[in-house]
Design a protein around this motif. Structure first.
Motif, PDB file in Angstrom:
ATOM      1  N   ILE A 256      35.488  51.553  45.276  1.00 23.10           N
ATOM      2  CA  ILE A 256      36.749  51.607  46.028  1.00 23.10           C
ATOM      3  C   ILE A 256      36.406  51.442  47.499  1.00 23.10           C
ATOM      4  CG2 ILE A 256      38.792  52.955  46.630  1.00 23.10           C
ATOM      5  CD1 ILE A 256      38.474  54.501  44.035  1.00 23.10           C
ATOM      6  N   ILE A 257      37.035  50.456  48.146  1.00 23.66           N
ATOM      7  CA  ILE A 257      36.852  50.238  49.586  1.00 23.66           C
ATOM      8  C   ILE A 257      38.144  50.644  50.275  1.00 23.66           C
ATOM      9  CG2 ILE A 257      36.418  48.538  51.393  1.00 23.66           C
ATOM     10  CD1 ILE A 257      34.958  46.851  49.257  1.00 23.66           C
ATOM     11  N   ILE A 258      38.044  51.466  51.309  1.00 27.66           N
ATOM     12  CA  ILE A 258      39.228  51.893  52.062  1.00 27.66           C
ATOM     13  C   ILE A 258      39.048  51.393  53.494  1.00 27.66           C
ATOM     14  CG2 ILE A 258      40.651  53.850  52.770  1.00 27.66           C
ATOM     15  CD1 ILE A 258      39.169  55.316  50.327  1.00 27.66           C
TER      16      ILE A 258
ATOM     17  N   GLN B  35      35.408  47.107  37.835  1.00 31.53           N
ATOM     18  CA  GLN B  35      36.595  46.802  38.628  1.00 31.53           C
ATOM     19  C   GLN B  35      36.406  47.282  40.065  1.00 31.53           C
ATOM     20  OE1 GLN B  35      38.934  49.227  36.018  1.00 31.53           O
ATOM     21  NE2 GLN B  35      40.068  47.480  35.202  1.00 31.53           N
ATOM     22  N   VAL B  36      37.177  46.669  40.974  1.00 33.85           N
ATOM     23  CA  VAL B  36      37.110  47.042  42.396  1.00 33.85           C
ATOM     24  C   VAL B  36      38.530  47.198  42.934  1.00 33.85           C
ATOM     25  CG1 VAL B  36      36.268  46.410  44.688  1.00 33.85           C
ATOM     26  CG2 VAL B  36      34.992  45.689  42.666  1.00 33.85           C
ATOM     27  N   LEU B  37      38.721  48.219  43.763  1.00 33.49           N
ATOM     28  CA  LEU B  37      39.994  48.439  44.459  1.00 33.49           C
ATOM     29  C   LEU B  37      39.725  48.414  45.957  1.00 33.49           C
ATOM     30  CD1 LEU B  37      42.995  49.282  44.704  1.00 33.49           C
ATOM     31  CD2 LEU B  37      42.243  51.659  44.425  1.00 33.49           C
ATOM     32  N   LEU B  38      40.458  47.561  46.684  1.00 38.35           N
ATOM     33  CA  LEU B  38      40.380  47.527  48.143  1.00 38.35           C
ATOM     34  C   LEU B  38      41.727  47.992  48.694  1.00 38.35           C
ATOM     35  CD1 LEU B  38      39.323  46.766  50.960  1.00 38.35           C
ATOM     36  CD2 LEU B  38      39.885  44.391  50.474  1.00 38.35           C
ATOM     37  N   LEU B  39      41.714  49.122  49.395  1.00 32.38           N
ATOM     38  CA  LEU B  39      42.944  49.671  49.976  1.00 32.38           C
ATOM     39  C   LEU B  39      43.074  49.255  51.433  1.00 32.38           C
ATOM     40  CD1 LEU B  39      43.026  53.354  48.620  1.00 32.38           C
ATOM     41  CD2 LEU B  39      44.396  51.416  47.848  1.00 32.38           C
TER      42      LEU B  39
END
Length: 838
Positions: free
Chosen positions: A419-421, A349-353
């Motif tokens: 995770i990309i912020i 999974q990937v989360l982009l904030l």
């Protein structure tokens, strides 16, 4: 039957099982409840449960632990209800919640309250019913007319909500009448649980199976309906949309009833077809999100971007976190897309904030074209139901990739790979109120550690904290110093406000240079962004005769004049009042507005450029769900020539036709009593400047200032972030400020000035005794000394960020605050702890 530990259950002899439940209350522990026998085979960590808390409250909790130890201090009440057939929270999330509670000095219940969408927290709704004893024997108490109306309704309806009572009596609140009826023992009040989440239902129709399986039956039906053309037309329209004879299975899904009723067919005829069994009507739970196709990626990276991508992957071999320092317009988003695709292809999974909703609109449109339905979006402008759907979509595996604002760190990921912020320097990532006062960037890094995943921090103007960690080799560092394609960095121009004023060239607070560049852009059919970090028309109204200023009744601030709505408004507590026509201090009518907000700038520009189409983007114009989106779509489509905005327009927006950016009052950013003011000014000016000239046309950035020779402006003009960082860090080292130390701010609030001050002084004395090396500044009156009728005093604690000083200090701080809470003099004082304030 077996219990959770694999032991056979014997109703007579088995040891009862207990659940420690996290409840959304500010208390620093979980509460133990007994698990009823029928729940034992199902219940586990992360399940939502309904419990009784106290004598009357009904709350939704999350099971944090299962064990066989009964509580010693109280008799465990049984769980009332199990809400789901699977956990809604996973054990890794609960571990994450505990870390947030410990690190940010708050309670686990407060973290749970912030983490769960409100649609997942059932609430109890107070209701009335007639008291059976009153029904049987009547009452000796007199009953007034309004009470009789409520009793009569209860006779016929059986029960009423408090809200319904108010509507019946046409009162804003009926609480005093209900209280009277309860005191007279005529009615009983009870709590009924109300489920907040409601799935979206679609009414559908399908052809009865007889006419699908037997073609001759359908032919016979058409023959029968020859004299009823309206019914015949409906069946033909259905068969056009649902070709059942090509594939019988598609009839099972049927057709959205709306597609027929909105196409102009006879609704009565459709009703008759359903009644006669020719069509079947049924309901289906559907997603609130569009069914979007996933398009193959045709993205091509430049050689510079390819090199940066390879450097990021190489850095990940040794580091968990990498800082991507890429100038504005260098194509960081393209790198994000490539990395997201690779991680998703691996099954993770990937989360982009993103820092704010304003930025999600444009970014989401771009990412949707690549990832389609595999991508979920999570932010506060979504309804409760939409947020619950995203939460459930992550659990079910429907959304492998989520784009969201800071609260998205709480989603129930179980296999995060990346995770990309984006815009990691943004202060919007920090939650201020209520607790937990977490920073999404820092919590995301801990979340990645728990998942053993990677983090990418992206920014053109990194926070000093992240850049310091990169220079200390804690993070990897990759730099992108060229804009994508043929785009060039904009030309910077300093416009001296005072010099123009002396020469009588300043018109409506606009310098000649800014006016010329705007006119030039308009002549070339190009677009302009104007930045002013203050909304409203003017900061305050002032009497020119006696210098009186209209202030808020509840806060130590002046009221801001909002021309739209003709009102004075407090931006801290929301207090409003009409604009005064005369000075209440001296009676003079000589009232003037001082300073300028986005409203006034919009008005001034309309006078200077009457032919231009001007729009404004600030909190006032984007309150609606699609406010941001509509404004951005209008600007992107070329329907707006000049967009005036607050910091919303500085955050990563990409418009190809913007060639001029004007910063109306740069000094306001710089001269602010905060050790970070220089860093913030550099970031905001550089970021908003980066919106100009992002394609082939070179942009121009005009910075209006009264001190154009200030060293920070020279650093901005040269674009030398590294030297600016080194200069600022010299001062921070000298005066012990982050990122070299850890800051904790403790605020005391009370309605009485003296009590708030005394509490802060007493707190400082107790903190001095904590056995760690520290510096305590204050207590000082807050920058705004009173907000919402509460006086504010602040203490700032500086701790060595390495070693055991922070955890030891926090542990002692809990005990100190418990001691103060127990003291009679300070029971009503509110103490707020802010770890790593920004």
């Amino acid at each position: 039957m077996e219990d959770l530990f694999g032991n056979p259950i014997d109703d007579k002899t088995s040891i009862p099982i207990f659940a420690d439940v996290i409840l959304p209350v500010p208390i620093p522990w979980m509460f133990t409840y007994m698990v009823p026998r029928e729940m034992e085979p199902i219940i586990g960590i992360g399940f939502r449960v309904i419990v009784q808390f106290g004598t009357r409250k009904i709350l939704t909790g999350i099971v944090g632990k299962i064990h066989q130890k009964p509580p010693k201090e109280y008799d465990a009440k049984p769980l009332l209800e199990l809400l789901d057939n699977q956990p809604m929270v996973n054990p890794l999330q609960i571990k994450f919640w505990h870390w947030i509670a410990d690190y940010y000095c708050c309670h686990i219940g407060e973290v749970m309250n912030a983490a769960l969408p409100s649609g997942m927290k059932l609430n109890s709704e107070s209701r009335l019913q007639l008291n059976p004893t009153f029904q049987d024997s009547g009452s000796d108490y007199p009953i007034d007319e309004r009470e009789k109306i409520i009793l009569d309704h209860l006779e016929t309806e059986g029960e009423l909500t408090f809200e319904a009572c108010g509507k019946i009596l046409e009162l804003k609140s009926a609480h005093h009448i209900i209280k009277s009826l309860v005191a007279k023992e005529m009615v009983l009040v009870y709590e009924q649980l109300k489920e907040k989440f409601t799935p979206k239902i679609e009414n559908r129709i399908r052809l009865s199976a007889l006419f699908v399986s037997d073609k001759s039956a359908l032919e016979a039906l058409f023959a029968k309906l020859e004299s009823k053309p309206k019914q015949e037309e409906i069946i033909l329209k259905y068969l056009q949309q649902v070709p059942v004879y090509k594939d019988e299975k598609i009839n099972h899904e049927g057709l959205d009833k709306k597609l027929l009723t909105e196409s102009g067919i006879s609704v009565n005829s459709l009703r008759t077809l359903i009644k006669n069994g020719i069509f079947e009507e049924f309901t289906k739970i559907i997603s609130r999100f569009e069914n979007l196709p996933t398009n193959p990626d045709t993205l091509s990276l430049s050689p510079v971007q390819e090199e940066a991508l390879n450097q990021i992957k190489e850095a990940y071999k040794e580091k968990q976190t990498v800082l991507l320092h890429g100038i504005t317009g260098s194509g960081k988003t393209s790198l994000y897309i490539k990395l997201v695709q690779e991680v998703m292809d691996s099954g993770s999974q990937v989360l982009l904030l993103l820092p704010e909703i304003a930025l999600t609109t444009q970014m989401v449109n771009r990412l949707t074209k690549v990832f389609g339905n595999k991508m979920g979006v999570f932010h506060s402008k979504y309804s409760d139901n939409e947020r619950v759907e995203v939460w459930q979509g992550v659990i079910q595996g429907r959304f492998q990739f989520v784009v969201g604002v800071r609260s998205a760190v709480f989603l129930p990921f179980d296999s995060l790979g990346l995770i990309i912020i984006d815009e990691e320097h943004e202060t919007s990532y920090k939650q201020h109120d209520p607790a937990p006062r977490y920073h999404a960037r820092d919590t995301a890094i801990m979340l990645a550690y728990l998942h053993q995943s990677k983090v990418l921090l992206g920014s053109a103007t990194p926070s000093f904290e992240s850049y310091y960690n990169a220079r200390q080799k804690k993070y990897g560092l990759v730099e992108l110093n060229l804009r994508y394609g043929e785009a060039q960095l904009p030309h910077f121009h300093m416009a001296d406000i005072l010099a123009d004023k002396k020469k009588n060239l300043l018109k409506l607070d606009t310098t000649r240079l800014l006016r010329e560049k705007i006119q030039e852009a308009l002549n070339n059919q190009e677009q302009v962004l104007i930045f002013q970090n203050r909304r409203g028309y003017a900061p305050y109204i002032n009497c020119e005769d006696c210098s009186w200023v209209l202030e808020c009744d509840h806060c130590d601030v002046s009221l801001t004049y909002h021309q739209f709505g003709e009102e004075m408004r407090c931006h801290y507590c929301g207090f409003k009042q009409k604009v005064p026509t005369s000075c209440p201090a001296c009676g003079s009518n000589n009232l003037v507005t001082v300073g300028q907000g986005t409203e006034k700038i919009e008005e001034n520009l309309a006078m200077l450029f009457p032919e231009a189409r001007i729009a404004r983007m600030d909190l006032d114009t984007t309150r609606s769900k699609y406010g941001y989106q509509n404004l951005l779509e209008n600007f992107s489509a070329g329907n707006v020539d000049i967009l005036v905005g607050t910091q919303m327009i500085t955050k990563g927006l990409d418009f190809g036709n913007v060639t001029v950016v004007g910063i109306v009052d740069a000094d306001r950013l710089l001269y602010f009593p905060d050790f970070r003011s220089g860093e913030r000014a550099f970031q905001q000016i550089t970021q908003v400047a980066g919106r100009a000239g992002r394609r082939q046309k070179t942009g121009n950035v005009i910075i209006q200032s009264r001190k154009p020779d200030h060293p920070i402006y020279q650093s901005i003009l040269s674009g030398d972030y590294r030297n600016f960082y080194l200069q600022e860090m010299g001062e921070r080292q000298q005066f012990f400020y982050p990122p070299l130390v850890k800051n904790i701010k403790i605020t005391s609030k009370h309605k009485e000035f003296k009590t708030a001050e005394t509490a802060a002084l007493h707190l400082k004395n107790l903190l001095q005794a904590i056995p760690v090396k520290k510096i305590i500044l204050g207590p000082e009156k807050g920058l705004i000394g009173k907000i919402k009728n509460q006086y504010i005093f602040e203490l700032l604690i500086k701790l060595d960020k390495n070693g055991q000083a922070p955890p030891i200090f926090k542990e002692h701080l809990k005990l100190v605050l418990e001691e103060l809470a127990a003291a009679k003099a300070f029971k009503s004082v509110r103490f707020i702890i802010d770890v790593d304030p920004v």
